[in-house]
Enzyme design. Structure first.
Site, PDB file in Angstrom:
ATOM      1  N   CYS A 179       0.868  -1.180   0.000  1.00 20.99           N
ATOM      2  CA  CYS A 179       0.000   0.000   0.000  1.00 20.99           C
ATOM      3  C   CYS A 179       0.903   1.228   0.000  1.00 20.99           C
ATOM      4  O   CYS A 179       2.122   1.114  -0.155  1.00 20.99           O
ATOM      5  CB  CYS A 179      -0.955  -0.008   1.189  1.00 20.99           C
ATOM      6  SG  CYS A 179      -0.130  -0.044   2.789  1.00 20.99           S
ATOM      7  N   THR A 180       0.341   2.395   0.180  1.00 25.40           N
ATOM      8  CA  THR A 180       1.115   3.633   0.035  1.00 25.40           C
ATOM      9  C   THR A 180       2.248   3.746   1.040  1.00 25.40           C
ATOM     10  O   THR A 180       3.408   3.929   0.672  1.00 25.40           O
ATOM     11  CB  THR A 180       0.191   4.858   0.170  1.00 25.40           C
ATOM     12  OG1 THR A 180      -0.902   4.721  -0.733  1.00 25.40           O
ATOM     13  CG2 THR A 180       0.947   6.144  -0.139  1.00 25.40           C
TER      14      THR A 180
END
EC number: 1.14.-.-
Length: 305
Positions: A179-180
């Protein structure tokens, strides 16, 4: 050391904070006194947020957060911006610091194996690895890792149901999630392990740490990484990108997206044109007109954003 004037800090830490409500006011006061803007979320399970300010101001904030009893060292990613990427400062009290909506998920008890950015390529290149992007569909659309599955979720709350419906794609595989900045994977890997999967991994520090540490020529990342501030997206080396937001629907738009016949600045894009009525678009057009007038007067840029 960057020459850009604003330091952006993305941070999170899972830790029991039974008195989290009492932390709100001191954090808000410190941020306001030092010109810091962004969002911090506080919950009984920890802290999460992204903030920006001068290097010295951010250093003060991180020292304050690290000194909170029981919290410890937060997971931190730094980048830089040419302009302040946030419009205001918000410190919010929440049920979860990242909303999955599944009771009993505790990354402090069970979580996937962390994989350092330098080792990530080898894992996702393994033919027995299934790579899962835990982010939302609009984030995936502008960039992801080679071969990654897009769960086509609009919010993180939809991710658990996707996993349940796609167990057969994960059975017998190494499951590599990303994810980010890493926080969504803390809960995503905890959830997947709770379903009985053992070979569960996630990218330590998320995409942001990978783009910071892995040279472009060795990278298996394609495109840009969406970020939740006015930079919209960053690329290799965490450089600012040319991706912009559709101000009608908040979807990210590449320069190619803006060539669509359905794109009109501040009014619509190919992704939202059919979702809006002519009345909606007329209203957005009037708002965009006011934004342009405000910019000419030198007023705040964030009118209607």
């Amino acid at each position: 050391m960057s020459n850009l004037p604003f330091t952006v800090a993305a941070l999170y830490c899972f830790a029991p904070l039974p008195q989290y409500e009492s932390l709100r006011e001191p954090l808000a006061q410190l941020c306001c006194a030092n010109g810091i803007k962004g969002t911090l979320l506080l919950a009984a399970e920890g802290i999460n947020g992204t903030v920006a300010g001068s290097a010295g101001a951010i250093e003060k904030l991180i020292a304050h957060i690290t000194a909170i009893p029981g919290l410890g060292e937060p997971e931190l990613k730094y980048s830089h911006a040419s302009e302040m990427p946030f419009h205001r400062m918000k410190v919010r009290l929440k049920r979860e610091i990242v909303t999955m909506g599944v009771e009993g998920i505790d990354p402090l008890k069970s979580v996937g194996t962390y994989i350092a950015p330098k080792d990530w390529n080898a894992l996702i290149a393994d033919e027995n690895t299934v790579v899962v992007d835990t982010r939302n569909d609009y984030e995936y659309a502008i960039g992801t890792f080679e071969g990654a599955i897009d769960p086509q979720t609009r919010t993180f709350r939809e991710f658990p149901e996707w996993v349940k419906q796609n167990r057969d794609r994960l059975e017998g595989k190494k499951i590599a999630m990303f994810c980010t900045g890493g926080i969504r994977c803390e809960k995503a890997t905890a959830f997947v392990k709770g379903l009985g999967f053992d070979d569960v991994y996630h990218l330590k520090g998320g995409i942001l740490k990978y783009l910071e540490e892995v040279p472009r020529e060795q990278s298996m990342w394609n495109g840009e990484c969406f970020v939740f501030d006015e930079r919209v997206a960053v690329g290799h080396g965490l450089a600012e990108s040319d991706v912009e937001l559709c101000r009608a629907c908040r979807r990210p738009l590449t320069p190619q997206d803006k060539l669509s016949q359905f794109f009109e600045e501040g009014v619509s894009c190919a992704g939202c044109y059919a979702e809006r009525t002519p009345e909606d678009r007329a209203r957005y057009a009037e708002r965009q007109k006011q934004v342009k007038l405000a910019e000419k007067r030198g007023a705040n840029k964030h009118i209607g954003s």
